[in-house]
Design a protein around this motif. Structure first.
Motif, short mmCIF file in Angstrom:
data_model
loop_
_atom_site.label_atom_id
_atom_site.label_comp_id
_atom_site.label_asym_id
_atom_site.label_seq_id
_atom_site.Cartn_x
_atom_site.Cartn_y
_atom_site.Cartn_z
N GLY A 11 0.79 -1.23 0.00
CA GLY A 11 0.00 0.00 0.00
C GLY A 11 0.81 1.27 0.00
O GLY A 11 1.94 1.31 -0.52
N ARG A 12 0.28 2.31 0.62
CA ARG A 12 0.82 3.65 0.46
C ARG A 12 2.21 3.83 1.06
O ARG A 12 2.96 4.71 0.62
CB ARG A 12 -0.12 4.68 1.08
CG ARG A 12 -0.24 4.64 2.59
CD ARG A 12 -1.27 5.61 3.11
NE ARG A 12 -1.31 5.67 4.56
CZ ARG A 12 -0.61 6.54 5.29
NH1 ARG A 12 0.16 7.43 4.69
NH2 ARG A 12 -0.68 6.54 6.61
N GLY A 92 4.73 9.11 5.79
CA GLY A 92 3.55 8.44 6.31
C GLY A 92 2.84 9.23 7.38
O GLY A 92 2.14 8.67 8.22
N ASP A 162 -5.46 12.50 6.79
CA ASP A 162 -4.26 13.17 6.28
C ASP A 162 -4.58 14.65 6.09
O ASP A 162 -4.20 15.50 6.89
CB ASP A 162 -3.83 12.53 4.97
CG ASP A 162 -2.55 13.14 4.41
OD1 ASP A 162 -1.95 14.01 5.06
OD2 ASP A 162 -2.16 12.75 3.29
#
Length: 217
Positions: A11-12, A92, A162
Motif C-alpha cells: 500500500g501507500r 507516512g 491526512d
C-alpha cells in the motif's frame, strides 16, 4: 546486515519504505516489478524482504517471523504488540482524530449520554474516552467510517486522516486529535539480542541515509 528478514507494508507506505531499506545497502529491486511475489532476496547479504498487509507487519515482527519491519504508528499503537521502536521515519504522516457533525464541535461531550463512536481503532478509541472519563459504545467498522455519523449509525468517529478532505466532503469536522503518527521501524525483541549487530547496522544505516539525503520525505 546479514541474515535479516524485513517486513514491509503493502500500500501507500511501500515505495518509501523500500527506498529507505535500499538506501541502507540492501537491494530488493524485483519487488517493484512483480505484483504477485511476496518474498524477495538480497543474495549479497543473505537477507530477505517479505511484503504483507500493514496490519500484519506487527504480527510477523512480534512473533519473530521477521526481525525488522516498517509500519505506520497508527497500526503499531492500535495493535498493542510487544516490539521495539528504535526509529521514527519522515514519511507516512497522519493523525488519528475524533470527528463528528459540526454541532458536536462545540458541544460538551461530558454532558452527552449514550454516545456511539464508529472506528477502525477500538483500542485507541477506548483508551481516549477512558482517559477523559467518558462512556461510549464503540461500533467497529473496517472502512468508510465517515458514513457512521453521516447516516446516524454513530454520533462520532475516530479515524486516521491526512488532509481532512474526506471528512469535509461528508459534512464532518475534526473535534480533537488523539495521536499524530508517521511510519516507524520496529524490531523483534529477540532479534535485537541474537542479531544485534545486523539489526543495529540496518537501523543506523537507515537513519544516516535519511539525515544525509532526506530520502523518502
Amino acid at each position: 546486515m546479514r541474515g535479516l528478514t524485513i517486513a514491509l507494508p503493502k500500500g501507500r507506505l511501500f515505495e518509501r519504505s523500500l527506498q529507505v531499506v535500499e538506501a541502507s545497502g540492501l537491494h530488493f529491486h524485483a519487488a517493484r516489478g512483480d505484483s504477485r511475489r511476496l518474498m524477495f532476496a538480497d543474495e549479497h547479504s543473505g537477507s530477505r524482504m517479505i511484503l504483507v498487509k500493514p496490519v500484519d507487519v506487527v504480527t510477523y515482527v512480534e512473533h519473530g517471523a521477521a526481525d525488522v519491519g516498517i509500519v505506520g504508528e497508527d497500526v503499531l499503537y492500535e495493535s498493542g504488540v510487544d516490539v521495539l521502536e528504535p526509529l521514527t521515519l519522515p514519511f507516512g504522516h497522519c493523525r488519528i482524530v475524533v470527528a463528528g457533525a459540526p454541532e458536536r464541535h462545540s458541544a460538551n461531550l461530558r454532558l452527552a449520554t449514550n454516545l456511539r463512536v464508529a472506528t477502525k481503532y477500538p483500542r485507541l478509541t477506548r483508551d481516549y474516552f477512558a482517559r477523559r472519563g467518558l462512556s461510549a459504545e464503540l461500533i467497529a467498522l473496517s472502512g468508510s467510517v465517515e458514513l457512521g455519523p453521516a447516516i446516524g449509525l454513530a454520533d462520532l468517529l475516530v479515524d486516521v486522516v491526512d488532509t481532512g478532505r474526506t471528512l469535509r466532503e461528508n459534512g464532518l469536522v475534526e473535534i480533537e486529535t488523539i495521536l499524530r503518527c508517521s511510519a516507524c521501524v520496529i524490531v523483534n525483541r529477540a532479534s535485537q539480542v541474537v542479531k544485534s549487530e545486523s539489526v543495529n547496522t540496518l537501523v543506523e544505516e537507515i537513519e544516516t541515509s535519511i539525515q544525509r539525503s532526506n530520502v523518502a520525505i
